[in-house]
Structures are given as structure tokens and as C-alpha cells.
Design an enzyme around this catalytic site. Structure first.
Site, PDB file in Angstrom:
ATOM      1  N   GLN A 227       0.825  -1.207   0.000  1.00 44.84           N
ATOM      2  CA  GLN A 227       0.000   0.000   0.000  1.00 44.84           C
ATOM      3  C   GLN A 227       0.860   1.258   0.000  1.00 44.84           C
ATOM      4  O   GLN A 227       0.328   2.360  -0.116  1.00 44.84           O
ATOM      5  CB  GLN A 227      -0.912   0.020   1.238  1.00 44.84           C
ATOM      6  CG  GLN A 227      -1.946  -1.088   1.261  1.00 44.84           C
ATOM      7  CD  GLN A 227      -2.820  -1.077   2.500  1.00 44.84           C
ATOM      8  OE1 GLN A 227      -3.039  -2.121   3.106  1.00 44.84           O
ATOM      9  NE2 GLN A 227      -3.343   0.078   2.897  1.00 44.84           N
ATOM     10  N   ARG A 374      -9.027  -0.155   7.891  1.00 52.22           N
ATOM     11  CA  ARG A 374     -10.148   0.735   7.552  1.00 52.22           C
ATOM     12  C   ARG A 374     -10.354   1.750   8.660  1.00 52.22           C
ATOM     13  O   ARG A 374     -11.453   1.949   9.170  1.00 52.22           O
ATOM     14  CB  ARG A 374     -11.403  -0.065   7.302  1.00 52.22           C
ATOM     15  CG  ARG A 374     -11.539  -0.388   5.816  1.00 52.22           C
ATOM     16  CD  ARG A 374     -12.913  -0.738   5.415  1.00 52.22           C
ATOM     17  NE  ARG A 374     -13.330   0.127   4.333  1.00 52.22           N
ATOM     18  CZ  ARG A 374     -14.000  -0.286   3.279  1.00 52.22           C
ATOM     19  NH1 ARG A 374     -14.335  -1.526   3.147  1.00 52.22           N
ATOM     20  NH2 ARG A 374     -14.351   0.555   2.348  1.00 52.22           N
ATOM     21  N   CYS A 375      -9.260   2.398   9.016  1.00 52.23           N
ATOM     22  CA  CYS A 375      -9.296   3.250  10.203  1.00 52.23           C
ATOM     23  C   CYS A 375      -8.118   4.190  10.135  1.00 52.23           C
ATOM     24  O   CYS A 375      -7.053   3.814   9.670  1.00 52.23           O
ATOM     25  CB  CYS A 375      -9.158   2.351  11.428  1.00 52.23           C
ATOM     26  SG  CYS A 375      -8.803   3.214  12.946  1.00 52.23           S
ATOM     27  N   GLU A 744     -12.939   4.761   5.103  1.00 54.70           N
ATOM     28  CA  GLU A 744     -13.009   3.973   6.330  1.00 54.70           C
ATOM     29  C   GLU A 744     -14.096   4.420   7.304  1.00 54.70           C
ATOM     30  O   GLU A 744     -14.375   3.713   8.282  1.00 54.70           O
ATOM     31  CB  GLU A 744     -11.668   4.097   7.041  1.00 54.70           C
ATOM     32  CG  GLU A 744     -11.385   5.544   7.412  1.00 54.70           C
ATOM     33  CD  GLU A 744      -9.918   5.809   7.675  1.00 54.70           C
ATOM     34  OE1 GLU A 744      -9.093   5.161   7.021  1.00 54.70           O
ATOM     35  OE2 GLU A 744      -9.620   6.637   8.522  1.00 54.70           O
TER      36      GLU A 744
END
Ligand code: CDP
Length: 789
Positions: A227, A374-375, A744
């Protein structure tokens, strides 16, 4: 200013911001024509398999790899002792700790890397693992922070000089004295102790690497599920001692990441070392079990929150203490300065100035991680804590939880709002978002129906969660990862025929960047989206950036894209003036062309201008229409929303079902409303999973109980509720296009709504807490306990 929708300024044909342009990347994904790391096969390539520790804590007495080395087809067996010779047995983590690449002294969690086999095919490599004999001496196992912090607990990280206990860090935020005074003045103090369980991002595609170090040229081409390819290249240069200009990281299509593909894992380093020594490409693709038991987990926060409240229902202050289970190595990917990420945003959407947050981390015999699943760096845990506390506070005061929130929300005219723990919220309109969600479920009427249902012995409940996120790190003055400032970049080139290529430092894992970032360029230059290619994930061909996690692509790289497009538009204005023989000041812009004020017929299109940039530019002007911009955001952006969930609980079994789930999200200006809705739907599904079924657990010996997808549950369409999506639009005042992140928010904000709904349904029993996941047996036990009192 909040609106319900954003009006596009470009036509549908151009497809700029606000259009639900069909995702261009989906053709290849749907046809099975994507190109993933698993698809990379190079001539002469070897395959790697990893022997992992079956034990959570043990001394390594000996490793005998003779039989494995002699096995036909095996090229090499690598142990920690071998890596020590290259100074590669240990590596730095993204949190500034050290992590074993291959264990030398001890194993510290089940699944830790102990040895690697390099073989001619993946099956031989896997078979040869069983021929390696490791003699272990078992040590006492620590599986939670309480054990870790207990007096006399065995020291897990005895490899670290000066480490005499299992403490990882201690970090505080806010004002203790002010907070103590607020609690002294309080009429009511509400307390909640809760655990946000360990979870795993579990992307569809596991992690993998193909390392190809050319022995003749020294060129290292590393295909990686990454990523953050640029940051990874720099770290490879620092860890492996390879010269950075000779490292090319290629992160091709990714089958999801969700934070799992941010860390550098030992397997990557071993594969690179193996390729370097053997002189052939080496491939390693994790199995599902390896992914679940050994790569970056998320959450695992033990939290205690207290709210000081006045009898009129005003929040006066908050205390939060948190102990985090970090596993055996501190490997969170998070800003250097912030040991507990952005957990100190736990004051949420509420207006009070007294808060004190105390955080500690503990080493345990579990896999390392703490990734931003997702945060945005631990906001999920923070949001959960405040939204559960607020709900309980309202009930304690006998106030309606919606009214309690409305009374305490930061008001629209208070933005920019300086929070008690140091955030400057850029914008928000929390009242409108919650009202919209309440209207959607006809809240007042629901409460009447609920009262009637209770008389009939039916337990229906409604839960609210109003969250504020902080996404888009930098600014660089406060945010870096291992010293690398959290900026991002965009390089834009318009070719002579008016077609453009945009190159970015971030990396999509499925979020649709190839579509949405082209839409930003289309909006700024009027070039149709179909004429713009977006390139990411190849460090030789894209400008530097810190990567995609914590919903930072839109706030940072999206801003960089808008800024560079605007710079090119300024150059295009000069070219247009030259072509139209007019003064620059006399020109007006409409997406796709410049025209002379008052004479719209005298115009040139952006395509004409692009051609002129290479064929007919004024004397003294540099040719071409291209540039790069590095964007350092002045602040984070603050998306927000309100989620309302209605459930019915069966008190006989503890089973609860979702009747309705209403989501109101505000991510500022929506570049592509369809993609935003997709992001929210995915996020809500993961939020539902956290609330209802998903956790990683360990037995007392440190065995991971969730090593496959029969035991680690991913919700399917069968159990996932239908989400009703609504929105408001409050543009970010400092972002060039007014956008905030959205990737997210739903995972961050929604879990508390489900738990609050179940707790609401169980009010007649006096239940105040059930930890996630809210499994039927936990609900049932809470009811039994209440009835026995
Ligand atoms: O960093 P990441 O891409 O995971 O998250 P993001 O910046 O929130 O973007 C997720 C996707 O939603 C991207 O395709 C964005 O361009 C899109 N998006 C959008 O269309 N409008 C927004 N206001 C925010 C994101």
C-alpha cells in the site's frame, strides 16, 4: 456550509467531480484479467515457504535443516543464524521497534518465522518444511496486557537492552488538572470498561513478494503487495543496505489491503536476501492461515472511559485510559509522535474542553500489528468508546440519547473547533446529519412502537452512533512515519493530442483511484476522463508518496492532483492568450476551453492548447504541459456522520437481527457518488462484522483460534443487513476541491450503533454493556445475569 448534494460543473461527457463515472478498472477485474503479485512469474524463478513456530513462547535450542537441505529440488534453507551473517536477522518496524526476521534466540508468538526453504517449486518448498527439526524449550505464555503488566511477568522482549518489563509505551494527551476539576463539579459520572477485540483486515488477496535481484547489474525489482511502495523502497534501502536508485518496487493490482499491506513483513526481507544470495528471482505468496496468524492484526484495545456530566445533560469532561495489546513486536504503522495513533480523538463530536487520555502498550505472545484496518490510526476504538459512553450517559440521566447528543454536539458556527486533546476540526454539521438519520427512521414514532412492543414482550432497540473522523495525514509538521514526512504527490502530463497521464504516490487496493483521480483532472482541465490514464504503484514511474491507508489518498494525493492541474491550467492560459492573440486577463475559463470575455466564439480548447504546448509556444516559454506537485496538507480533514440501527433481540436465544440500518455520511464534496456509496457499503459491512461476528481469539497457550475463514468470519450477503444510505455535503474549507476521505468512516463509526441498539433493546433488563462481538451467547448471558439479580 452543508448541502445535500454537490452540483457538477462539468458535463457528463467530460465526467468531472460529482459524476458517478463507471469504474474504469473494473473491466479487467471482472474479466479476471487483473495482474496481481501471484500472477508474476519470471524466468528461473524459485519459490519460498516459511517454517513458523507452533509455540507462542519458547527458547530455540537448535535448528537442524540438514534433511531439508538434502531434499531433491531444495536450493537452500535459511535460518536466523544465516541472516545474522548479513546483519538481517532483525529489522526495524514502522513504530521504531525491532522485529525478528527469522527467530534466533526465542519464538515470541505462534506463527513467527523460524526458517525458510527456497526450492524449485512451491510444493517442494512446502514439503521440505517438515524436514526441518527445531528443538524448543517452552516458556510461560502471555496472552493479554493484564498478564503482561503483572508483577514478575516473564519479559517477552529480553532481546532489547534495558527492557525489564513488558511495557511498550506510555503516552498521554489532554489536561489532567482541568479534567479532575470537571469531574469534581460533575453531578453524574458514567463509567464504561470495554474491550475492542483484536481483528484482522483479511483482504481477499494475501500478502506476497517476488524479489528479483539481478546479480550482474545489482538492480532489485521487487513485486510487492504494498500500500506504500515508495516508503517501502526507502525502508528496503535502509534495512537491506541496497542502493535506493537500484530498487524498483512494483505494487501491481491489489486484491484489498485495508491496512494489512502497509507493514514490511519478515518474508519480504527473506525473499530479497535469498534472491540476492542465490542470484535468481524468489517468490513467496502467503497462505490464508499465514496471513491470519502472522500479519498485521488490528484493534485489541482495553479501554476504560468516564464521562463527567451535569444533571442538565451537559458533558463536562472525559477521562480515558487504554491499554493496548501490541503482540510481540511494536509494529503499528502510525505516525512517529503518536504512540496510540489518533486515539486521543475520543472526545468525538462533542463540545467540552476537559479531557485526559492515558495510554499504555503491552507486549504479549501474539502476532504484531495494530494496523490502520479501515481506520485512521486507532480512531475506530476512540469512536466506539465515546459513542458507547454517550449512550450510557443519556440513559443514566433518563434523557433520550438523540436529544443528549444534539445538546452536546459542537455547533456548526464553532468550526474550526479546537478539541480538548489538540485536534482542529475543520468543519462539521453534526445536528443536520443526526436529524436526517432520525427522520429516516421516524424516530419519535419508533419510540412509541418500542414501548408498545415491550408490553408484548418483544425487545426492539434503536442505537445511534455519531462519529467524527480525522483523515488525510499529514500535515508534515506533526505527521511522519519513521521520519518520512506524510506528504503525497501527483505528476500530470498532457500529451500533444490532449490526452493526459496522471502519476501518483498513493496506491489503490480496489478503491477506484483510476476513475476518481481522473475525474479531478477532468474537473480542473476539462479533459474527458476517458482521455486520462492514472498510474500508481511503480516507484520508477511515479513521484514519491507515503501511500494509501487512513483514507489519505483523497485528502492528500487528491489535493496534489487538483493543485498540479490548476498549475497546468495557468500555463494553458498563457498558451491560450498566445493562440488567441489576447491578453491573459481578458480570458475566461470554462471546463475544456478558454474564450475571450464577451466574445465566446474566440476560443481555444484544452486539446488545441496541449498541441500548441509542443508545436506553437511563445518565445521564451518552456515547451510542454506537465508538472509535479508535492502536497503537504495544512490540516487533517474531518468527515463525519450518524448511523442509526434498529434491532430485535430474542431473549430466549440472545439472537439479534437488524431491522434497519440508516447511514448518513458527510465526506465533503463527493468526487464520484457511486464510488463513495460503494466505499460506505463496504465499510458498513466491516462495521457490522466487528459488531456481530468477527474477532481473533487465543487460548491460554497462545494458539490462535482463528486461522481460517471457517473460524474468522467474513459476513456474506446472507447475513449482511440492507444499508439505507443518505448524505450531507460539508466541504472541507482547506482542501482544494472540498473533499474529505471516505474509505473507512463506516467501519470506524458504525459498530457502536449496533451495540447501542442491542443495549437499548435490553434496557428493561438494566443491561449496560456487552462487549463486541455481540454474540448471542453473550446477550443471553447478560439477560440471565440481569434476571438473577
Ligand atoms: O485512501 P483511500 O483511497 O483508501 O480512501 P479515500 O481517499 O477515502 O478514497 C476512497 C475512494 O473514494 C477513492 O476512489 C476516492 O477518490 C473516492 N472518494 C470520493 O469519490 N469522494 C470523496 N469525497 C472521498 C473519496
Amino acid at each position: 456550509m452543508t448541502t445535500t448534494e454537490h452540483q457538477p460543473i462539468t458535463s457528463k461527457e467530460i465526467g468531472g467531480i460529482g459524476h458517478s463515472v463507471r469504474r474504469v478498472e473494473d473491466d479487467r477485474f471482472i474479466e479476471g484479467a487483473g495482474n496481481y503479485v501471484g500472477d508474476v512469474n519470471l524466468p528461473g524463478m524459485l519459490h519460498m515457504a516459511i517454517l513458523r513456530s507452533p509455540l507462542a513462547h519458547a527458547k530455540i535450542l537448535s535448528i537442524d535443516s540438514t534433511a531439508a537441505t538434502d531434499h531433491p529440488g531444495v536450493v537452500a534453507v535459511i535460518t536466523g543464524a544465516d541472516l545474522e551473517g548479513f546483519n538481517l536477522a532483525w529489522m526495524p518496524t514502522l513504530s521504531g521497534d525491532t522485529q525478528a526476521v527469522l527467530a534466533t534466540d526465542k519464538v515470541r508468538f505462534q506463527g513467527q518465522e523460524v526458517a525458510a526453504v527456497i526450492a524449485e517449486d512451491p510444493y517442494i518448498a512446502e514439503d521440505a518444511l517438515s524436514l526441518i527439526a527445531v528443538d524448543y524449550e517452552e516458556l510461560p505464555v502471555i496472552t493479554n496486557p493484564e498478564q503482561a503488566m503483572a508483577e514478575g511477568a516473564p519479559v517477552i522482549r529480553d532481546d532489547k537492552e534495558g527492557q525489564t518489563d513488558n511495557s511498550v509505551y506510555h503516552w498521554e494527551a489532554g489536561d489532567k488538572d482541568l479534567t479532575d476539576r470537571a469531574f469534581a463539579d460533575a453531578d453524574v459520572v458514567v463509567t464504561l470498561e470495554t474491550h475492542y477485540p483484536r481483528s484482522h483486515p483479511a483482504p481477499l488477496e494475501t500478502c506476497g513478494v517476488v524479489a528479483d535481484i539481478n546479480p550482474a547489474t545489482g538492480q532489485a525489482t521487487i513485486h510487492l503487495t504494498s500500500q506504500a511502495p515508495h516508503a517501502h523502497r526507502t525502508l528496503f534501502a535502509l534495512v537491506a543496505g541496497l542502493p535506493e536508485h537500484k530498487i524498483r518496487i512494483i505494487s501491481p493490482d491489489l486484491g484489498g489491503g485495508f491496512g494489512n499491506k502497509v507493514p514490511i513483513y519478515p518474508a519480504y526481507v527473506i525473499a530479497v536476501a535469498a534472491s540476492l544470495v542465490i542470484g535468481k528471482p524468489v517468490k513467496f505468496i502467503e497462505s490464508r492461515t499465514e496471513n491470519l496468524i502472522s500479519t498485521g492484526f488490528a484493534r485489541d484495545y482495553y479501554m476504560k472511559g468516564e464521562l463527567a456530566v451535569s444533571s442538565e445533560g451537559r458533558i463536562l469532561g472525559m477521562r480515558a485510559t487504554m491499554v493496548s495489546d501490541q503482540g510481540a513486536f511494536f509494529a503499528d504503522a502510525q505516525p512517529t509522535k503518536l504512540r496510540a495513533g489518533l486515539f486521543h480523538i475520543c472526545t468525538g463530536s462533542y463540545d467540552f474542553q476537559a479531557a485526559h487520555v492515558v495510554t499504555d502498550g503491552a507486549y504479549t505472545n501474539k502476532a504484531p500489528g495494530g494496523v490502520a484496518y479501515r481506520c485512521s490510526f486507532r480512531i475506530t476504538e476512540a469512536s466506539y468508546l465515546i459513542e458507547r459512553l454517550v449512550e450510557n450517559a443519556a440513559y443514566e440521566l433518563d434523557m433520550d440519547p438523540a436529544e443528549f447528543r444534539m445538546k452536546n454536539f459542537i455547533k456548526p458556527d464553532q468550526f474550526p473547533y479546537h478539541s480538548a486533546t489538540g485536534f482542529v476540526y475543520d468543519s462539521g454539521d453534526y445536528h443536520t446529519a443526526l436529524q436526517k438519520a432520525l427522520d429516516a427512521v421516524d424516530y419519535e414514532n419508533f419510540r412509541k412502537e418500542q414501548a408498545e412492543a415491550r408490553k408484548e414482550g418483544r425487545y426492539i432497540g434503536i442505537g445511534i452512533s455519531s462519529f467524527t473522523e480525522a483523515v488525510g495525514a499529514g500535515p508534515s509538521r506533526d505527521y511522519d512515519i519513521v521520519g518520512l514526512k506524510m506528504i503525497d504527490s501527483a505528476e500530470l502530463r498532457v500529451h500533444p493530442t490532449g490526452k493526459a497521464i496522471l502519476k501518483l504516490g498513493v496506491k489503490s487496493q480496489g478503491q477506484g483511484h483510476e476513475t476518481t483521480f481522473a475525474q479531478i483532472v477532468a474537473n480542473e482541465l476539462g479533459i474527458p476522463v476517458t482521455d486520462i490514464a492514472v498510474v500508481e504503484g511503480d516507484t520508477d514511474n511515479t513521484p514519491y508518496g507515503l501511500g494509501t491507508y487512513g483514507s489519505r489518498s483523497t485528502p492528500v494525493a487528491g489535493a496534489a492532483t487538483a493543485v498540479i492541474a490548476r498549475k497546468l491550467r495557468e500555463k494553458a492560459r498563457k498558451l491560450a492568450a498566445h493562440l488567441l492573440e489576447a491578453s491573459e486577463d481578458d480570458l475566461e475559463w470554462e471546463p475544456g476551453k478558454f474564450f475571450v470575455k464577451g466574445a465566446p466564439d474566440r476560443s481555444v480548447t484544452i486539446q488545441d492548447i496541449a498541441f500548441a504546448a509542443y508545436t506553437n509556444f511563445p518565445e521564451g516559454m518552456e515547451a510542454g504541459l506537465e508538472g509535479v506537485h508535492y502536497y503537504d496538507p495544512p490540516n487533517l480533514t474531518y468527515p463525519f456522520g450518524s448511523y442509526v440501527v434498529i434491532v430485535e433481540v430474542d431473549p430466549e436465544t440472545g439472537v439479534w437481527k437488524v431491522d434497519r440500518m440508516v447511514a448518513v455520511d458527510d465526506c465533503g464534496v463527493r468526487i464520484n457518488p457511486m464510488i463513495v456509496d460503494g466505499q460506505i457499503t463496504g465499510g458498513l459491512t466491516e462495521g457490522f462484522a466487528a459488531a456481530s461476528m468477527q474477532w481473533m481469539t487465543f487460548d491460554d497457550d497462545g494458539n490462535c483460534m482463528n486461522s481460517n475463514m471457517m473460524d474468522y468470519l467474513i459476513p456474506t450477503a446472507w447475513e449482511t443487513p440492507r444499508f439505507e444510505l443518505h448524505s450531507t455535503v460539508t466541504p472541507s474549507p482547506h482542501h482544494p476541491i472540498g473533499a474529505k476521505g471516505v474509505g473507512e468512516s463506516a467501519t470506524v463509526g458504525s459498530p457502536a450503533a449496533y451495540v447501542n441498539a442491542v443495549i437499548d433493546a435490553l434496557r428493561p433488563f438494566g443491561t449496560t454493556n456487552i462487549d463486541m462481538p455481540v454474540l448471542p451467547h453473550r446477550v443471553w448471558a447478560a439477560i440471565q445475569e440481569a434476571q438473577s439479580e
